[in-house]
Structures are given as C-alpha cells and as structure tokens.
Design a protein around this motif. Structure first.
Motif, mmCIF file in Angstrom:
data_model
loop_
_atom_site.group_PDB
_atom_site.id
_atom_site.type_symbol
_atom_site.label_atom_id
_atom_site.label_comp_id
_atom_site.label_asym_id
_atom_site.label_seq_id
_atom_site.Cartn_x
_atom_site.Cartn_y
_atom_site.Cartn_z
ATOM 1 N N PHE A 7 -154.319 -51.662 13.620
ATOM 2 C CA PHE A 7 -154.625 -53.076 13.401
ATOM 3 C C PHE A 7 -153.916 -53.601 12.149
ATOM 4 N N LEU A 8 -154.054 -52.879 11.048
ATOM 5 C CA LEU A 8 -153.476 -53.328 9.787
ATOM 6 C C LEU A 8 -151.949 -53.301 9.816
ATOM 7 N N TYR A 9 -151.381 -52.217 10.309
ATOM 8 C CA TYR A 9 -149.921 -52.078 10.307
ATOM 9 C C TYR A 9 -149.255 -53.062 11.272
ATOM 10 N N SER A 10 -149.825 -53.194 12.462
ATOM 11 C CA SER A 10 -149.215 -54.095 13.442
ATOM 12 C C SER A 10 -149.229 -55.530 12.952
ATOM 13 N N SER A 11 -150.206 -55.876 12.135
ATOM 14 C CA SER A 11 -150.306 -57.245 11.645
ATOM 15 C C SER A 11 -149.220 -57.577 10.621
ATOM 16 N N VAL A 12 -148.538 -56.553 10.103
ATOM 17 C CA VAL A 12 -147.425 -56.802 9.174
ATOM 18 C C VAL A 12 -146.106 -56.251 9.720
ATOM 19 N N GLY A 13 -146.073 -55.946 11.032
ATOM 20 C CA GLY A 13 -144.820 -55.574 11.679
ATOM 21 C C GLY A 13 -144.482 -54.101 11.690
ATOM 22 N N PHE A 14 -145.439 -53.216 11.335
ATOM 23 C CA PHE A 14 -145.183 -51.782 11.329
ATOM 24 C C PHE A 14 -145.942 -51.095 12.458
ATOM 25 N N GLY A 15 -145.602 -49.803 12.693
ATOM 26 C CA GLY A 15 -146.294 -49.040 13.722
ATOM 27 C C GLY A 15 -147.409 -48.174 13.181
ATOM 28 N N GLY A 16 -147.330 -47.816 11.893
ATOM 29 C CA GLY A 16 -148.362 -46.987 11.275
ATOM 30 C C GLY A 16 -148.059 -45.512 11.257
ATOM 31 N N GLY A 17 -146.831 -45.126 11.615
ATOM 32 C CA GLY A 17 -146.477 -43.712 11.728
ATOM 33 C C GLY A 17 -146.781 -42.883 10.495
ATOM 34 N N SER A 18 -146.467 -43.398 9.315
ATOM 35 C CA SER A 18 -146.694 -42.625 8.094
ATOM 36 C C SER A 18 -148.176 -42.364 7.868
ATOM 37 N N SER A 19 -149.015 -43.337 8.194
ATOM 38 C CA SER A 19 -150.460 -43.139 8.022
ATOM 39 C C SER A 19 -151.043 -42.240 9.114
ATOM 40 N N TYR A 20 -150.508 -42.311 10.338
ATOM 41 C CA TYR A 20 -150.940 -41.380 11.381
ATOM 42 C C TYR A 20 -150.645 -39.945 10.940
ATOM 43 N N LEU A 21 -149.445 -39.756 10.389
ATOM 44 C CA LEU A 21 -149.074 -38.431 9.885
ATOM 45 C C LEU A 21 -150.023 -37.986 8.782
ATOM 46 N N ALA A 22 -150.315 -38.919 7.882
ATOM 47 C CA ALA A 22 -151.195 -38.600 6.761
ATOM 48 C C ALA A 22 -152.582 -38.185 7.243
ATOM 49 N N ILE A 23 -153.149 -38.952 8.173
ATOM 50 C CA ILE A 23 -154.482 -38.651 8.692
ATOM 51 C C ILE A 23 -154.483 -37.345 9.481
ATOM 52 N N LEU A 24 -153.515 -37.173 10.362
ATOM 53 C CA LEU A 24 -153.469 -35.969 11.187
ATOM 54 C C LEU A 24 -153.298 -34.713 10.357
ATOM 55 N N SER A 25 -152.550 -34.828 9.258
ATOM 56 C CA SER A 25 -152.327 -33.652 8.411
ATOM 57 C C SER A 25 -153.607 -33.168 7.748
ATOM 58 N N LEU A 26 -154.618 -34.003 7.708
ATOM 59 C CA LEU A 26 -155.905 -33.615 7.126
ATOM 60 C C LEU A 26 -156.762 -32.829 8.116
ATOM 61 N N PHE A 27 -156.474 -32.978 9.433
ATOM 62 C CA PHE A 27 -157.313 -32.356 10.460
ATOM 63 C C PHE A 27 -156.576 -31.314 11.301
ATOM 64 N N ILE A 28 -155.246 -31.418 11.368
ATOM 65 C CA ILE A 28 -154.456 -30.557 12.259
ATOM 66 C C ILE A 28 -153.379 -29.842 11.449
ATOM 67 N N THR A 29 -153.158 -28.564 11.747
ATOM 68 C CA THR A 29 -152.146 -27.792 11.020
ATOM 69 C C THR A 29 -150.839 -27.643 11.795
ATOM 70 N N ASP A 30 -150.886 -27.779 13.122
ATOM 71 C CA ASP A 30 -149.667 -27.638 13.915
ATOM 72 C C ASP A 30 -148.801 -28.890 13.776
ATOM 73 N N PHE A 31 -147.622 -28.734 13.142
ATOM 74 C CA PHE A 31 -146.832 -29.927 12.838
ATOM 75 C C PHE A 31 -146.172 -30.538 14.059
ATOM 76 N N ASN A 32 -145.992 -29.763 15.138
ATOM 77 C CA ASN A 32 -145.447 -30.365 16.361
ATOM 78 C C ASN A 32 -146.470 -31.303 17.003
ATOM 79 N N THR A 33 -147.738 -30.920 16.931
ATOM 80 C CA THR A 33 -148.799 -31.797 17.424
ATOM 81 C C THR A 33 -148.865 -33.066 16.581
ATOM 82 N N ILE A 34 -148.730 -32.906 15.286
ATOM 83 C CA ILE A 34 -148.765 -34.050 14.375
ATOM 84 C C ILE A 34 -147.614 -35.008 14.668
ATOM 85 N N ARG A 35 -146.398 -34.470 14.746
ATOM 86 C CA ARG A 35 -145.226 -35.327 14.998
ATOM 87 C C ARG A 35 -145.320 -36.018 16.350
ATOM 88 N N THR A 36 -145.722 -35.278 17.382
ATOM 89 C CA THR A 36 -145.805 -35.845 18.734
ATOM 90 C C THR A 36 -146.735 -37.045 18.773
#
Length: 251
Positions: A18-47
């Motif tokens: 919601f926040l990122y799309s409202s300023v023209g971004f996709g949110g990828g960096s924050s998805y990575l940040a959040i996923l890295s807190l819960f998931i250790t497999d980096f291929n799952t994180i990147r996908t």
C-alpha cells in the motif's frame, strides 16, 4: 511455517504494498527485509520479493499509463539492457553468507537513497541521442544489481532521476514502476533458468493476495491522504535497521 507467522507476514506485505505503490515503488527492498527476519533460504526470499514486486507494479503501471504519467518512449531506454542484466544477475549462485551481506549493503544504500530523495526543478533533455546515452548505462547497472538481490531497482532509479532533475516527479514514478516491472520479470526468468526459483504454494498465494490488495489501494489513493516524503523517510529507517542487522550478523 506457522499460521500466525504467515498472517503477520501477509499483513506486513499488505501495508508495504500500500505504502510503496502510492509513491510509485513495488516494495521489493522491504519484502526482502521482512522475509529475511523469518526465512533463511535466500532463493525463497528472492523469488517471493520478485513475485510481489511484479504484482504491485503491474497495477501501478496500468494506472500510471491510464493517467498519462507513464511515457513508454521515456521509460524504454532505461530497460533496453536492464532486463538481460537483471536476468544475468539473477543467475549468479551466491553463497548464503555472500547473499545476506550483499542484501544488507543494498538495503542500507536503498535506505540512504530513499531518505535523502528530493524533488527539484527539472532540467529536461529532449535530444533522443543524449537520452539514450544517459539512460542505458544507468538502467543496465541497476538492472544487474536488482537481479542479484531480488529487487526491481526502482528504489535506486527514482532518487537518481530526482537528484539529476531529468524528469518531473509524477513521470519519475511511472518510469520507476515500469523499470521495476521489467527487471523483476527478468529476475524471475533468471532464477528459473538457474533452477533457483522457489515457490511455496500456500505461502505464495497468501502474500501475493496481500500485495495485490495493498498495491491496488495504494495506487488508487496515490498519496492523497499522506505525506509522501514522510512515508519514504519512515520506510527508509525501517530498511536501514534491517540492513544494518543483516550486515552485523553475517560480516
């Protein structure tokens, strides 16, 4: 993954989209940040970061184009070589430690770029040759980096375009969305080619549904109710904290 964890991640992704799309971004960096807190497999994180990026910015691009904020003539020079560069970057089989160090560094740089993003008077360039000369190297470099870590690259492109005063703010948002879209597709293709793409069906469906809802709402609202600069800086602080945490844990 526990149901409670899935719910937490999905809600966080909805808010991020919601926040990122409202300023023209996709949110990828924050998805990575959040996923890295819960998931250790980096291929799952990147996908999943790339898939969520694609979902959000597809909506953003469609709305920006319908409103006249996305000019394909201006956007295409940035992606001519960024797509193959993103695909190439995504094929790099990084060790887990190297990936998280690179991810941490990218998040820190993203936070700095986002925090200090400014809007100044535009100095337009109409010469097509000059546009190609300046756009292609920038797009290629950012495309390669985005493919390696699993983001669309718009979080870098947008601040750079603002700092260089190359486009109006509303047009930069449209170009950034298109850039994120094509590079995220290139990144997913690269993961597929390298056999690194990792999809977890229940989890994937939940986070994708969350970002579609958040992305649609954010794109339609287009920051009418919020201070875009404030949200960018608050988001930058979050990204910086996670980036520093990853670097401290893996260096």
């Amino acid at each position: 993954m526990h149901t409670s964890t899935l719910i937490i991640i999905s809600l966080l992704f909805l808010v991020i989209a919601f926040l990122y799309s409202s300023v023209g971004f996709g949110g990828g960096s924050s998805y990575l940040a959040i996923l890295s807190l819960f998931i250790t497999d980096f291929n799952t994180i990147r996908t999943h970061a790339l898939l969520c990026n694609i979902a959000v910015v597809t909506i953003g691009c469609a709305i920006a184009y319908s409103k006249g904020f996305l000019s394909l003539k201006k956007a295409i020079p940035y992606v001519i070589f960024s797509v193959p560069a993103a695909l190439l970057g995504a094929t790099f089989k990084l060790s887990e430690r190297t990936f998280f160090i690179l991810l941490g560094a990218v998040l820190v740089l993203s936070a700095i770029a986002l925090f200090f993003q400014v809007v100044r008077p535009v100095k337009p360039v109409t010469d097509r040759k000059k546009i190609m000369i300046r756009s292609i190297p920038l797009g290629t470099g950012l495309g390669f980096l985005s493919g390696m870590v699993g983001i669309g690259g718009g979080i870098f492109l947008s601040p750079v375009l603002n700092l260089l005063n190359w486009e109006e703010a509303k047009n930069i948002a449209g170009i950034a969305s298109f850039f994120i879209l094509v590079n995220s597709i290139g990144g997913i293709a690269g993961l597929a080619v390298s056999g690194s793409i990792t999809v977890l069906v229940p989890f994937t469906l939940c986070v994708m549904a969350a970002v579609v809802i958040g992305g649609l709402a954010g794109s339609l609202i287009s920051m009418r109710l919020f201070d875009a600069l404030l949200i960018k800086r608050l988001t930058a602080v979050l990204i910086m904290v996670v980036g520093v945490k990853l670097l401290a844990e893996h260096i």
